[in-house]
Write a protein that holds these residues in place. Structure first.
Motif, PDB file in Angstrom:
ATOM      1  N   GLY A   1      23.843  26.253  54.972  1.00 23.96           N
ATOM      2  CA  GLY A   1      22.841  25.268  55.385  1.00 23.96           C
ATOM      3  C   GLY A   1      21.470  25.634  54.871  1.00 23.96           C
ATOM      4  N   CYS A   2      20.466  24.907  55.356  1.00 21.66           N
ATOM      5  CA  CYS A   2      19.098  25.071  54.862  1.00 21.66           C
ATOM      6  C   CYS A   2      18.454  26.276  55.529  1.00 21.66           C
ATOM      7  CB  CYS A   2      18.286  23.808  55.131  1.00 21.66           C
ATOM      8  SG  CYS A   2      16.647  23.853  54.423  1.00 21.66           S
TER       9      CYS A   2
ATOM     10  N   ASN B   1      15.490  18.689  53.109  1.00 26.64           N
ATOM     11  CA  ASN B   1      16.561  19.568  53.573  1.00 26.64           C
ATOM     12  C   ASN B   1      17.463  20.000  52.426  1.00 26.64           C
ATOM     13  OD1 ASN B   1      18.375  20.868  55.401  1.00 26.64           O
ATOM     14  ND2 ASN B   1      19.622  19.019  55.489  1.00 26.64           N
TER      15      ASN B   1
ATOM     16  N   HIS C   1      23.903  15.819  52.975  1.00 26.92           N
ATOM     17  CA  HIS C   1      24.555  17.120  53.081  1.00 26.92           C
ATOM     18  C   HIS C   1      23.650  18.087  53.838  1.00 26.92           C
ATOM     19  CE1 HIS C   1      27.375  20.242  51.644  1.00 26.92           C
ATOM     20  NE2 HIS C   1      26.301  21.009  51.498  1.00 26.92           N
ATOM     21  N   SER C   2      24.223  18.971  54.607  1.00 27.12           N
ATOM     22  CA  SER C   2      23.436  19.966  55.328  1.00 27.12           C
ATOM     23  C   SER C   2      23.013  21.062  54.367  1.00 27.12           C
ATOM     24  CB  SER C   2      24.247  20.561  56.481  1.00 27.12           C
ATOM     25  OG  SER C   2      23.480  21.546  57.154  1.00 27.12           O
TER      26      SER C   2
END
Length: 449
Positions: free
Chosen positions: A17-18, A345, A362-363
């Motif tokens: 993830g971010c 993000n 998308h994460s």
């Protein structure tokens, strides 16, 4: 290039993830300027025009000439919206370096690949320079408005009444694959530039051209009938334009949307307001939970390098529409804000930790990267400033760029007299003859620009 080698740790971080991205806070101008500055810097990482022996204005392979024009249009907006002149000089240098010897964006070094749509995107870039009061070139150089008019005139001269009762072909040169195809983006560019020139110059000849293009596109089915205005990809002269390729792209929708908004803003004719609203309503097919996506290729993960940039232009055209037709502002701003947050993000990948991806839903970063991804993220973020910065200027509201209604028709390479039009200055046009010492067989796929 910054992404030639990935470390396993970088990829792992992205999958989780971010983690390292700079979070966007749309209402915080300092934050917005910081985030867009990082994304703009990432975009220029793909620029090779400052390297020894590389052509000024061009980006690294595999990015075609048309996308370079689109990218410089984005950098003009970055200068304007963020009031940041970091890249002013190289943007100006690039725009002037690629004009060609006749100042019409048909440079000889692009004759193997240049199409009408390619020329059109450079014309849109310099039209934006005129409307944003981007610093004018020196007096011995072509001015932004002149360049936009030259693009319009030379495109209009290629209008082909001999096949399918009108329309522009995709390609300019007969030897290029796709010369028998009449596509929405080439005609949409002509419509869009005509609309912007009409508003900037107050010359109704351009309105007449915009109406002509719109009517033809509707007539052959590139624009659907009824309340939903979808834009389809193109038609072939081989079957008299009877079979429509029904692919939909964000940038085609945006060209027609913003062009209609310009015409309504200028003419105050209700037909253009209604068309603007229809194009905007139909744009819902390009949003998933208010986040923008390229519906024809993104979910199937087969977007090519060109298609991965299309959201950049759609974002730009949405912003222009909101400024020109205030009744659309609230709806458009919500879409831009949701998409900008999602895009920020996605800007969490690569070896620098803030390279932007393709799938904004998308994460974190989705593993995609490139000029198109950076451009799209930049445009959707910087257009959040549409509420804070003035709408596009005109010659009557502070615009300082000068041009000529006969731009592009004045050189010795002209073999067609300027068009005769009753209203205003001449919206002249010329077919530019290009003599090449060798013959080349162009190769392109039908759905590439």
């Amino acid at each position: 290039m910054k992404l030639s080698v990935f470390s396993h740790s970088t990829i792992l971080v992205s999958l989780l993830g971010c983690v390292s991205c700079v979070w966007l806070t749309p209402d915080n101008l300092t934050n917005l300027k910081e985030v867009t500055g990082i994304v703009a810097d990432g975009l220029l990482n793909y620029y090779t025009g400052l390297q020894y022996g590389k052509p000024i204005g061009m980006f690294a392979n595999p990015y075609y000439w048309w996308e370079a024009g689109g990218a410089w249009g984005s950098m003009i907006d970055f200068w304007y919206f963020m009031q940041n002149d970091t890249y002013l000089d190289i943007t100006k240098q690039a725009l002037l370096a690629q004009t060609g010897e006749n100042w019409n964006y048909i440079p000889l070094n692009q004759s193997t690949t240049e199409g009408n749509d390619d020329q059109g995107f450079w014309g849109i870039a310099v039209m934006g320079a005129a409307e944003r009061n981007f610093p004018n070139p020196d007096s011995d150089q072509p001015q932004w408005l002149y360049l936009a008019q030259a693009v319009f005139n030379t495109m209009a001269a290629r209008w082909d009444d001999g096949h399918c009762q009108g329309g522009l072909r995709w390609q300019i040169f007969e030897w290029n694959s796709g010369y028998d195809y009449k596509n929405a983006v080439s005609n949409g560019c002509l419509f869009h530039i005509a609309a912007r020139l009409a508003r900037y110059t107050a010359n109704d000849s351009y309105v007449e051209w915009a109406e002509k293009v719109h009517d033809w596109m509707e007539g052959v089915g590139l624009i659907t009938e009824g309340d939903w205005y979808f834009i389809y990809d193109g038609v072939s002269i081989n079957d008299n334009c009877s079979s429509v390729v029904k692919l939909q792209w964000t940038y085609n929708q945006g060209l027609m949307l913003a062009g209609s908004a310009y015409l309504y803003n200028y003419t105050e004719d209700e037909i253009w307001l209604n068309r603007t609203k229809r194009y905007l309503s139909s744009s819902s097919v390009f949003f998933n939970n208010s986040v923008m996506y390229e519906a024809a290729c993104q979910n199937s993960k087969n977007c090519n390098n060109d298609q991965r940039s299309f959201k950049a232009f759609f974002s730009r055209f949405l912003g222009l529409t909101a400024q020109l037709v205030p009744s659309t502002y609230d709806h458009i701003y919500k879409l831009l804000e949701a998409s900008a947050r999602a895009a920020s993000n996605s800007c969490s990948g690569g070896s620098d930790g803030n390279t932007c991806g393709l799938d904004w839903s998308h994460s974190g970063w989705d593993g995609y990267y490139g000029l198109g991804e950076q451009m799209a993220a930049l445009e959707v973020m910087q257009n959040l400033r549409i509420r804070d910065r003035p709408p596009p200027y005109t010659n009557y509201t502070g615009g300082t760029s000068h041009g000529s209604g006969a731009a592009g028709t004045e050189t010795s390479s002209t073999n067609l007299s300027p068009l005769t039009i009753d209203k205003g200055d001449r919206a002249g046009a010329a077919i530019i003859t290009c003599i090449i010492a060798f013959s080349i067989i162009g190769s392109a796929t039908w759905l590439l620009i």
